[in-house]
Design a protein around this motif. Structure first.
Motif, PDB file in Angstrom:
ATOM      1  N   LYS A  54       3.662  -6.771   8.240  1.00  0.00           N
ATOM      2  CA  LYS A  54       4.123  -5.724   7.324  1.00  0.00           C
ATOM      3  C   LYS A  54       3.841  -4.329   7.888  1.00  0.00           C
ATOM      4  O   LYS A  54       4.720  -3.471   7.891  1.00  0.00           O
ATOM      5  N   THR A  62       6.728  -0.368   1.149  1.00  0.00           N
ATOM      6  CA  THR A  62       7.013  -0.746  -0.232  1.00  0.00           C
ATOM      7  C   THR A  62       6.594   0.410  -1.128  1.00  0.00           C
ATOM      8  O   THR A  62       5.554   1.025  -0.914  1.00  0.00           O
ATOM      9  N   GLU A  63       7.420   0.685  -2.108  1.00  0.00           N
ATOM     10  CA  GLU A  63       7.190   1.818  -2.998  1.00  0.00           C
ATOM     11  C   GLU A  63       6.247   1.478  -4.153  1.00  0.00           C
ATOM     12  O   GLU A  63       5.491   2.310  -4.597  1.00  0.00           O
ATOM     13  N   THR A  64       6.326   0.236  -4.628  1.00  0.00           N
ATOM     14  CA  THR A  64       5.545  -0.141  -5.805  1.00  0.00           C
ATOM     15  C   THR A  64       4.711  -1.388  -5.514  1.00  0.00           C
ATOM     16  O   THR A  64       4.966  -2.116  -4.554  1.00  0.00           O
ATOM     17  N   LYS A  65       3.745  -1.637  -6.393  1.00  0.00           N
ATOM     18  CA  LYS A  65       2.954  -2.867  -6.286  1.00  0.00           C
ATOM     19  C   LYS A  65       3.841  -4.088  -6.478  1.00  0.00           C
ATOM     20  O   LYS A  65       3.642  -5.120  -5.845  1.00  0.00           O
ATOM     21  N   GLN A  66       4.844  -3.952  -7.348  1.00  0.00           N
ATOM     22  CA  GLN A  66       5.768  -5.067  -7.598  1.00  0.00           C
ATOM     23  C   GLN A  66       6.522  -5.430  -6.314  1.00  0.00           C
ATOM     24  O   GLN A  66       6.667  -6.606  -5.993  1.00  0.00           O
ATOM     25  N   GLU A  67       6.978  -4.423  -5.573  1.00  0.00           N
ATOM     26  CA  GLU A  67       7.655  -4.681  -4.297  1.00  0.00           C
ATOM     27  C   GLU A  67       6.707  -5.329  -3.293  1.00  0.00           C
ATOM     28  O   GLU A  67       7.101  -6.232  -2.555  1.00  0.00           O
ATOM     29  N   SER A  68       5.467  -4.873  -3.270  1.00  0.00           N
ATOM     30  CA  SER A  68       4.475  -5.453  -2.361  1.00  0.00           C
ATOM     31  C   SER A  68       4.211  -6.911  -2.696  1.00  0.00           C
ATOM     32  O   SER A  68       4.162  -7.763  -1.804  1.00  0.00           O
ATOM     33  N   TRP A  69       4.032  -7.207  -3.980  1.00  0.00           N
ATOM     34  CA  TRP A  69       3.794  -8.590  -4.386  1.00  0.00           C
ATOM     35  C   TRP A  69       5.013  -9.470  -4.123  1.00  0.00           C
ATOM     36  O   TRP A  69       4.859 -10.643  -3.749  1.00  0.00           O
TER      37      TRP A  69
END
Length: 133
Positions: A54, A62-69
């Motif tokens: 990554k 990734t912009e958000t934690k949701q994108e990271s997860w």
């Protein structure tokens, strides 16, 4: 253009080292059953591979934690698929084609590394060219 595959191979080599060292620590150092030590080493090496891929290989932002997860979930999913591919290839080469296990492991690792690169490049860390600018 070659930087990405070169860094992928470099960090893949380090991932292999992590896998082997963690296996040996848990197997020889702590006396864990070999299959338990193997699972622990697989988990450690997959986590190491995720962060290195990554951050340094694909430079995925990734912009958000949701994108990271979501990216992490895809990474784990495809690594489990490649583990299945690994096991299937080993079975095919050893049990069906009757090759030696070392030859089977070497050929299988080439297949798995290529599959993992394709999974990572196109399905997990597939940031669009326009987003990287």
């Amino acid at each position: 253009k070659l930087w990405e595959p070169i860094t992928y191979l470099f960090f893949g080599g380090l991932t292999t080292v992590v896998n082997i060292v963690v296996y040996l620590v848990f197997r020889e150092g702590f006396g864990f059953y070999y299959q338990t030590a193997n699972v622990i080493s697989w988990i450690a090496s997959v986590l190491f591979a995720y962060f290195t891929n990554k951050l340094w290989v694909f430079e995925a932002k990734t912009e958000t934690k949701q994108e990271s997860w979501a990216a992490f979930g895809k990474f784990i999913f495809f690594r489990v698929l490649s583990l299945g591919l690994d096991m299937l290839c080993m079975y095919l080469f050893i049990s069906i084609l009757a090759t030696g296990d070392l030859v089977a492991k070497l050929v299988t690792q080439v297949v798995v590394v290529l599959a993992n690169y394709v999974f990572s490049k196109f399905l997990i860390f597939n940031t669009k060219k326009s987003e990287k600018k």
